[in-house]
Each structure stands twice: as C-alpha cells, then as structure tokens.
Design a protein around this motif. Structure first.
Motif, short mmCIF file in Angstrom:
data_model
loop_
_atom_site.label_atom_id
_atom_site.label_comp_id
_atom_site.label_asym_id
_atom_site.label_seq_id
_atom_site.Cartn_x
_atom_site.Cartn_y
_atom_site.Cartn_z
N THR A 1 0.96 -1.15 0.13
CA THR A 1 0.61 -0.21 0.01
C THR A 1 0.87 0.69 0.03
OG1 THR A 1 -1.57 -1.21 1.65
CG2 THR A 1 -2.22 1.14 0.79
N GLU A 2 1.38 1.31 -1.09
CA GLU A 2 2.25 2.67 -1.38
C GLU A 2 1.89 4.39 -1.13
OE1 GLU A 2 5.21 2.42 -4.33
OE2 GLU A 2 5.94 0.52 -3.86
N LYS A 3 0.25 4.04 -0.69
CA LYS A 3 -0.12 5.25 -1.44
C LYS A 3 0.07 5.89 0.08
CE LYS A 3 -1.86 5.58 -5.99
NZ LYS A 3 -3.23 5.83 -7.20
N SER A 4 -0.46 4.75 0.83
CA SER A 4 -0.65 4.88 2.33
C SER A 4 0.77 5.85 2.89
CB SER A 4 -0.89 4.15 3.41
OG SER A 4 -1.30 4.18 4.78
N PRO A 5 -0.24 6.90 4.20
CA PRO A 5 1.27 7.55 5.25
C PRO A 5 2.38 7.03 5.38
CG PRO A 5 -1.17 8.90 4.36
CD PRO A 5 -0.84 7.62 3.92
N ARG A 6 0.88 5.85 6.13
CA ARG A 6 2.30 4.55 7.16
C ARG A 6 2.96 4.70 6.00
NH1 ARG A 6 -2.18 1.46 9.68
NH2 ARG A 6 -2.89 1.27 8.09
N GLN B 1 5.57 4.74 4.13
CA GLN B 1 6.50 5.69 4.24
C GLN B 1 7.80 6.09 5.46
OE1 GLN B 1 8.31 6.95 1.39
NE2 GLN B 1 7.05 6.22 -0.05
N ALA B 2 5.95 6.37 6.81
CA ALA B 2 7.28 6.46 7.90
C ALA B 2 7.08 5.00 8.38
CB ALA B 2 5.76 7.44 7.99
N LYS B 3 6.46 4.03 7.96
CA LYS B 3 6.69 2.92 8.79
C LYS B 3 7.46 1.46 8.25
CE LYS B 3 4.56 5.10 11.69
NZ LYS B 3 5.35 5.99 12.94
N ALA B 4 6.67 1.31 7.19
CA ALA B 4 7.28 -0.28 6.73
C ALA B 4 8.47 -0.43 6.21
CB ALA B 4 6.17 -1.08 5.45
N GLU B 5 8.49 1.18 5.44
CA GLU B 5 9.82 1.15 4.95
C GLU B 5 11.25 1.29 5.44
OE1 GLU B 5 10.21 6.45 3.78
OE2 GLU B 5 10.00 4.19 2.21
N LYS B 6 11.18 1.78 7.06
CA LYS B 6 12.37 1.32 7.80
C LYS B 6 12.50 0.26 7.84
CE LYS B 6 11.47 5.44 10.05
NZ LYS B 6 11.05 6.89 10.97
N GLY B 7 12.05 -1.18 7.99
CA GLY B 7 12.14 -2.63 8.01
C GLY B 7 11.02 -2.90 8.98
N PHE B 8 11.20 -4.02 9.20
CA PHE B 8 10.15 -5.37 10.26
C PHE B 8 10.46 -4.80 11.53
CE2 PHE B 8 8.60 -9.23 12.27
CZ PHE B 8 7.24 -8.88 11.97
N GLU B 9 12.06 -4.45 11.79
CA GLU B 9 11.65 -4.82 13.19
C GLU B 9 11.18 -3.07 13.48
OE1 GLU B 9 14.76 -4.42 17.02
OE2 GLU B 9 15.37 -5.04 15.23
N ALA B 10 11.67 -1.65 13.11
CA ALA B 10 10.75 -0.37 12.98
C ALA B 10 9.23 -0.95 12.65
CB ALA B 10 11.41 0.75 11.97
N TYR B 11 8.73 -1.50 12.05
CA TYR B 11 7.00 -1.49 11.99
C TYR B 11 6.98 -2.19 13.46
CZ TYR B 11 2.41 -4.37 10.94
OH TYR B 11 1.53 -4.35 10.97
N LEU B 12 7.22 -3.66 13.76
CA LEU B 12 7.09 -4.10 15.05
C LEU B 12 6.86 -3.21 16.43
CD1 LEU B 12 8.85 -7.39 15.14
CD2 LEU B 12 5.71 -6.75 14.86
N GLU B 13 7.51 -2.29 15.99
CA GLU B 13 7.86 -1.21 17.44
C GLU B 13 7.01 -0.55 17.44
OE1 GLU B 13 11.51 0.68 17.05
OE2 GLU B 13 12.82 -1.46 17.60
N TRP B 14 6.21 0.13 16.07
CA TRP B 14 5.47 0.96 16.03
C TRP B 14 4.25 0.18 16.46
CZ3 TRP B 14 1.76 0.58 11.85
CH2 TRP B 14 0.58 1.34 11.92
N GLU B 15 3.86 -1.19 16.48
CA GLU B 15 2.64 -1.66 16.09
C GLU B 15 2.66 -1.89 17.38
OE1 GLU B 15 -0.31 -2.30 15.06
OE2 GLU B 15 0.00 -3.35 12.69
N ILE B 16 3.58 -1.92 18.48
CA ILE B 16 3.12 -2.21 19.97
C ILE B 16 3.30 -0.73 20.80
CG2 ILE B 16 5.17 -2.65 21.95
CD1 ILE B 16 6.48 -4.74 20.64
N ARG B 17 3.83 0.16 20.14
CA ARG B 17 3.78 0.84 20.44
C ARG B 17 1.91 1.73 20.28
NH1 ARG B 17 8.53 3.19 18.20
NH2 ARG B 17 7.71 4.21 16.64
N ARG B 18 1.62 1.57 19.06
CA ARG B 18 -0.34 2.22 19.30
C ARG B 18 -0.90 0.82 19.44
NH1 ARG B 18 -2.80 1.25 13.92
NH2 ARG B 18 -2.60 -0.90 13.62
N ASN B 19 -0.69 -0.23 20.22
CA ASN B 19 -1.25 -1.25 21.26
C ASN B 19 -2.87 -1.31 20.46
OD1 ASN B 19 -1.80 -2.99 23.12
ND2 ASN B 19 -2.56 -0.88 24.24
N LYS B 20 -2.50 -2.12 18.89
CA LYS B 20 -3.83 -2.19 18.89
C LYS B 20 -3.94 -3.03 17.83
CE LYS B 20 -5.82 2.15 17.35
NZ LYS B 20 -6.06 3.47 17.25
#
Length: 217
Positions: free
Chosen positions: A101-106, A108-127
């Motif tokens: 989903t390249e058009k999603s703002p998320r 650029q901010a999350k997924a392109e930084k790699g899986f670990e960064a994505y996991l950290e974001w998911e855990i922070r948002r707690n959803k």
C-alpha cells in the motif's frame, strides 16, 4: 461483523474474515441501501428489537459492543463466533499488506524502515491484540466458538455444520510473503511474545502455530 437472526460473526482482521464474510453475506438478505460491511444485518421477525435493527457498527467491531446494544436474551440466543491467527504470523501479514500500500502515509513512515521498526510501531500503538474482540470486561470469552486461521477449512466446516449451511470458503485478500518465522530475530520474537501474551495464552499459540496442548473449539 455480521449479524443475522441466528448468528454473530466477529471479523478480526488478517484472519480470513473477508472470505468468511463473503460467504455469510450471501446467506443474509440485506436491507435496501444498507452498507453491508458497517451495519448489523436485518434481524428478521424479532420485531421488538426496534432501533437495534438499524444500528451501525465498525466493520471490525468487538463482541462486547454488540452485547451492550442488544437485549440479553437476544445476544445469548445467537451463535457467536470469530477466527483468530497466530500473533507472529498475523503481524507479518499486516506488514506485507502495508508494503503493498505505497500510497498510504504509514508506508513511508513505518514499513519502509523495516520489519523491526514496524513491530515497534505496532506495539506502541497497542492495537494488535485479538482477545478484546471476543472477551468481556472481565477478560472472559463472550462468544461460543473460536476458529483458527491455521485450520481454516476444518473450523469453518464446523461453523457451517452448526448453522446448517453447505458452503466452502473462497480465497481472497491474501498477503504474499515468505514464511513468517523468517522475519523474526530472537529479540523481535520475544517482543511479540510479551506484547501478545494474553492472545497467546487464551488461544493456545506458540511461535510455530497452535501449541500441542493449545487451541479452543
């Protein structure tokens, strides 16, 4: 979610809910001009429900929300079910979907930084938890059946048998990615184990799938 006069399906994302919903929608006649995916289906002859018949809910709403809005005997009389997925696998599936989903703002901010960064974001948002979909405020299950993504056809067959349907599942909204285990390091594996502890315990999972002594039916 979908509700008929006989069942309530709680749609947990990334757990084959889209495929299940397609089958169930074909079994329910929608009201004219209804938005299927965000409203409760028509409850047929249960006239005393009044305004309950036209209330709208989130597509991925929790069972507790429906329970709070329906008369107790009506909720109790429904066959209530949901499907869950191994938390480690589910998070990889979410990540793979986000990468597409390249058009999603998320993206650029999350997924392109790699899986670990994505996991950290998911855990922070707690959803990312699944148990709130099917449990009440006391943490106890308020649905009748938990199906498993890992044994999808078998468990959906049980649902159909209970509802006296003769259906099979189409395949849809499938995220393509490598084996989910390959995405994890010992550290990220432990992150998910800690964050999703309640899901893992309640549904009987371990890193490789359903634990030998786990699973509900």
């Amino acid at each position: 979610m979908l509700l008929s006069n006989t069942f309530l399906f709680i749609h947990i994302d990334k757990s084959a809910g889209t495929s299940i919903q397609k089958v169930l929608e074909a079994r329910i006649r929608p009201r004219t001009h209804s938005r299927w995916r965000r409203r409760l289906a028509w409850l047929g002859p249960v006239n005393r429900l009044g305004s309950y018949r036209v209330m709208e809910f989130p597509e991925h709403g929790h069972a507790s929300l429906v329970k709070s809005c329906l008369p107790g005997d009506i909720y109790a009389g429904l066959f209530k079910f949901a499907f869950v997925r191994n938390p480690w696998d589910r998070l990889v599936s979410r990540y793979a979907q986000l990468l597409r989903t390249e058009k999603s703002p998320r993206y650029q901010a999350k997924a392109e930084k790699g899986f670990e960064a994505y996991l950290e974001w998911e855990i922070r948002r707690n959803k990312s938890h699944q148990h709130p979909y099917v449990c009440g405020a006391d943490g106890k299950l308020i649905v009748d059946f938990i199906g498993y993504f890992e044994r999808l056809d078998e468990d959906f067959s049980k649902v159909c048998q209970r509802l006296q349907f003769d259906d099979t599942l189409p395949k849809s909204n499938i995220s393509k990615h490598d084996s989910y285990q390959s995405y994890y390091t010992p550290a990220t594996r432990a992150m998910v184990a800690e964050h999703c502890r309640r899901d893992i315990e309640l549904f009987g999972y371990d890193f490789d799938g359903i634990a030998a002594t786990g699973g509900r039916s």
